[in-house]
Write a protein that holds these residues in place. Structure first.
Motif, mmCIF file in Angstrom:
data_model
loop_
_atom_site.group_PDB
_atom_site.id
_atom_site.type_symbol
_atom_site.label_atom_id
_atom_site.label_comp_id
_atom_site.label_asym_id
_atom_site.label_seq_id
_atom_site.Cartn_x
_atom_site.Cartn_y
_atom_site.Cartn_z
ATOM 1 N N CYS A 245 39.997 44.614 34.367
ATOM 2 C CA CYS A 245 40.366 43.504 33.483
ATOM 3 C C CYS A 245 41.229 42.477 34.211
ATOM 4 N N ALA A 246 42.216 42.944 34.967
ATOM 5 C CA ALA A 246 43.125 42.026 35.650
ATOM 6 C C ALA A 246 43.783 42.730 36.828
ATOM 7 N N ILE B 271 44.433 46.641 36.465
ATOM 8 C CA ILE B 271 44.550 46.996 35.054
ATOM 9 C C ILE B 271 43.152 47.104 34.459
ATOM 10 N N VAL C 233 43.121 37.201 36.241
ATOM 11 C CA VAL C 233 42.418 37.831 35.113
ATOM 12 C C VAL C 233 40.923 37.547 35.251
ATOM 13 N N CYS D 104 38.171 37.925 29.994
ATOM 14 C CA CYS D 104 39.227 38.890 29.664
ATOM 15 C C CYS D 104 40.547 38.166 29.360
ATOM 16 N N LEU E 254 44.906 39.118 29.344
ATOM 17 C CA LEU E 254 46.029 40.036 29.541
ATOM 18 C C LEU E 254 47.180 39.591 28.649
ATOM 19 N N TRP F 198 52.185 45.841 28.740
ATOM 20 C CA TRP F 198 51.031 44.944 28.652
ATOM 21 C C TRP F 198 49.805 45.651 28.090
ATOM 22 N N CYS G 289 45.266 44.827 28.075
ATOM 23 C CA CYS G 289 44.219 43.938 28.603
ATOM 24 C C CYS G 289 42.901 44.225 27.891
#
Length: 490
Positions: free
Chosen positions: A56-57, A78, A101, A105, A107, A140, A142
């Motif tokens: 995702c990131a 992530i 990112v 997606c 975050l 966080w 994501c």
């Protein structure tokens, strides 16, 4: 004084050289920062740590207001649909400074652990410096617009009949269909929501890799998924597919469709499949069970599985068929051969001396479903009473006045066809049926290419030789970009 001045001059020169060298080194360091800058969102790895989960990131420990100096130091990937509640003792607490990112997606970051405190959302892109959020992120989550379903499915493919056309008349007719080509994402991927073209392209690249790695050359359709065009995995487009239907025949327009869960890939591979009988044609077109077939006119017996090598056990090359056993049997029988073999799922081998050479490398246990395997071939023997039938299929002059034609020779073909008007594929008896198609159309010439493709036109006699002769024809049925040309006798 003069010496002192010279000494001072020499010292100044040395200092100047050192300064130039220092500036040069600084320049090289700057270049290294340019090379090591933040990656583009689409350049991030597809999978998270090689698992069946999308990345995702990616977050970095350090940043700079200049993009080419950001995204360095420690980094952490992530996963999609990944949450991190954080803890004050965690090493990453209050350390994130720059973020990249992936497309489609987002975050979401929080000032405190356990998703408490102020929140901030980072959409797809390069975030080289987080300004007020620099070294302040503690937890966080994501999420991408697409799920991880494409990475976990088992792809399959098949032929899908788009349209069937029956020609009751005495002249050739056209069969047309507006077909769709492209990628249709399933609800399991999008959760029923619409996605952007960018997201669709991102998922399409992944699905292309999945089909290529899992199917390769399909045993079901013989379609080579490793050579699929990228446009087959992009937005759906509609275009017209057209085939010619000979008089008194039925023809099916078929398309290779890939399925990955509830996601479909509509390829640009179409086939015009001629059926001798409207009802029950699939049984006649698919006598694919290994061993002896059902009737005396299609009787063959499986001999066994044998190894092959680069110097082939059965000479003469091979032809690839969608219905390999039935088509290879027909090819062997019409050539007057007693043995034939199937290798790698769809490769047909036969020769006049195959019965004496097929076992020269010994038996193998790599055959599957009566269609051979990797460097392994399932060998078949044609039962007595099959050779010599359908003499109309032997190249050269045929046996009767009403079915008389003469082989002219072997000639090259190219993408702009030597004989215009397209072609029809006949899985069985291509010579006899192409002759019949040409005769009913009132044409004087016809040709067979690639084993089963029938070409004919009113001006074929003037155009067939425009690319010159070829030596690639086999068994009177042409070859790769080569066609055996026939003239209908008066």
């Amino acid at each position: 004084m003069i010496r002192a001045e010279k000494g001072l001059f020499l010292w100044s020169t040395d200092l100047m050289m050192e300064s130039i060298l220092c500036f040069a080194l600084i320049g090289l360091c700057s270049i290294s920062f340019v090379i090591a800058g933040c990656p583009l969102p689409g350049d991030l790895p597809t999978k998270w740590h090689g698992n069946d989960v999308f990345l995702c990131a990616r977050v970095y420990e350090h940043a700079d207001h200049q993009a080419h100096r950001s995204c360095y130091g420690a980094q952490r990937d992530i996963p999609s649909e990944g949450d991190f509640a954080g803890a004050r003792s965690d090493w990453w607490n209050d350390r994130i400074s720059s973020v990249v990112v992936r497309p489609g997606c987002r975050l979401s970051v929080h000032w405190d652990t356990r998703f408490r405190g102020s929140a901030f959302h980072l959409n797809s892109g390069v975030h080289k410096h987080l300004r007020g959020w620099n070294d302040e992120i503690s937890s966080w989550s994501c999420v991408c617009e697409y799920t991880n379903a494409p990475l976990m499915c088992t792809p399959t493919d098949s032929f899908r009949t788009l349209k069937s056309c029956q020609n009751p008349g005495s002249l050739e007719m056209k069969c047309e269909y507006w077909a769709q080509k492209g990628l249709v994402l399933g609800n399991s991927v999008t959760n029923g929501r619409s996605v952007s073209t960018t997201v669709e392209a991102t998922v399409g690249v992944t699905i292309k890799k999945v089909f290529s790695a899992s199917l390769g050359v399909s045993h079901t359709t013989s379609y080579d998924w490793s050579q699929t065009r990228s446009t087959d995995y992009s937005s759906v487009v509609t275009h017209k597919v057209s085939c010619s239907v000979p008089a008194g025949r039925r023809l099916d327009i078929r398309q290779v469709i890939g399925e990955c869960g509830d996601t479909n890939v509509f390829t640009g591979h179409y086939e015009c499949r001629d059926s001798e009988i409207p009802d029950g044609a699939s049984q006649r077109e698919n006598p694919e069970n290994p061993g002896q077939s059902g009737g005396p006119s299609t009787s063959y017996t499986a001999v066994g599985c044998y190894r092959d090598q680069t110097v082939r056990a059965i000479s003469g090359g091979f032809v690839t068929y969608h219905q390999p056993i039935a088509s290879c049997f027909e090819r062997s029988r019409l050539a007057g051969n007693e043995y034939f073999a199937i290798q790698a799922g769809n490769q047909c081998f036969t020769s006049s001396d195959a019965g004496q050479t097929y076992n020269q490398y010994g038996p193998s246990d790599a055959c599957q479903d009566g269609r051979g395997g990797s460097w392994a071939m399932t060998v078949y023997r044609i039962n007595q009473g099959n050779q010599g039938q359908n003499q109309r299929e032997n190249p050269g002059q045929s046996g009767g006045q009403s079915t008389s034609y003469t082989a002219v020779g072997c000639y090259q073909d190219q993408a702009v066809r030597a004989i215009s008007g397209g072609f029809v594929t006949y899985r069985h008896q291509p010579l006899a049926r192409c002759f019949e198609r040409s005769r009913l159309a009132g044409n004087e010439y016809f040709a067979i290419q690639a084993g089963n493709q029938c070409f004919t036109s009113s001006d074929a006699g003037q155009t067939y030789n425009q690319y010159g002769p070829s030596d690639a024809c086999q068994d009177g049925r042409g070859g790769h970009w080569a066609m055996t040309v026939y003239r209908i006798n008066n």
